[in-house]
Design a protein around this motif. Structure first.
Motif, PDB file in Angstrom:
ATOM      1  N   TYR A   1      -8.365  -1.465  -5.294  1.00 54.03           N
ATOM      2  CA  TYR A   1      -7.368  -2.483  -5.606  1.00 54.03           C
ATOM      3  C   TYR A   1      -7.325  -2.679  -7.115  1.00 54.03           C
ATOM      4  O   TYR A   1      -8.307  -3.097  -7.715  1.00 54.03           O
TER       5      TYR A   1
ATOM      6  N   TYR B   1      -0.483   0.115  -4.258  1.00 52.08           N
ATOM      7  CA  TYR B   1      -1.939   0.184  -4.336  1.00 52.08           C
ATOM      8  C   TYR B   1      -2.401   1.112  -3.226  1.00 52.08           C
ATOM      9  O   TYR B   1      -1.679   1.365  -2.272  1.00 52.08           O
TER      10      TYR B   1
ATOM     11  N   ASP C   1       0.847  -1.187   0.000  1.00 54.14           N
ATOM     12  CA  ASP C   1       0.000   0.000   0.000  1.00 54.14           C
ATOM     13  C   ASP C   1       0.886   1.241   0.000  1.00 54.14           C
ATOM     14  O   ASP C   1       2.042   1.219   0.376  1.00 54.14           O
TER      15      ASP C   1
END
Length: 166
Positions: free
Chosen positions: A115, A110, A92
């Motif tokens: 996603y 991400y 992330d």
């Protein structure tokens, strides 16, 4: 503390289940997952392993998923270990990672809760590009993000500030 832990675990679970929708097989190592993931055939749940064995598993992986603690700015050992061992880190996003690495060139980022399935699947399908990302990431980590590099930066900072204290 318990609220933070709950949020982190819930987010980790959601990201793992989203990742499992990709056309790939995944392995999870750790405690408690066997109770949470029971019938997903793309996920193999394994018991926890020590850090040395984790290195071996990472070396044999193409992609390693990371879910950061609630860091607004910072990295995690797992990201750097993944990259040093020749796998691509899928993690992330935060401000530190954006400032130090290029998404799609050094690692894959991400943003939770969205996603990017198609994007990640395209990298999994393109082994040449995935290998290039792994190589670029490894070079950057060796240059700036090893424990030695961190220790040198700390010493440099202490010496710099020591002059102001005298």
């Amino acid at each position: 503390m318990n609220v933070d832990l709950y949020i982190r675990n819930k987010r980790r679970m959601e990201v793992v289940l989203e990742t499992a929708k990709l056309e790939a097989k995944f392995e999870i190592y750790g405690n408690g997952w066997e109770n949470l993931i029971t019938n997903n055939h793309s996920i193999k749940v394994n018991p926890a392993i020590n850090f040395r064995n984790a290195y071996e598993k990472i070396r044999g992986s193409k992609l390693v998923l990371n879910v950061l603690p609630n860091f607004v700015y910072g990295g995690h050992e797992r990201i750097f270990t993944t990259m040093l061992n020749g796998a691509v880190s899928l993690t992330d996003n935060n401000l530190f990672l954006q400032s130090e690495f290029k998404d799609g060139e050094d690692l894959l980022l991400y943003s939770f809760p969205s996603y990017p399935y198609d994007r990640i699947q395209s990298f999994l399908d393109d082994k040449v590009t995935l290998q290039k990302i792994a190589e670029n990431g490894r070079k950057k980590v060796i240059e700036k993000h090893t424990w030695l590099a961190r220790a040198e930066k700390i010493i440099e900072t202490v010496i710099y500030h020591k002059h102001f204290m005298a």
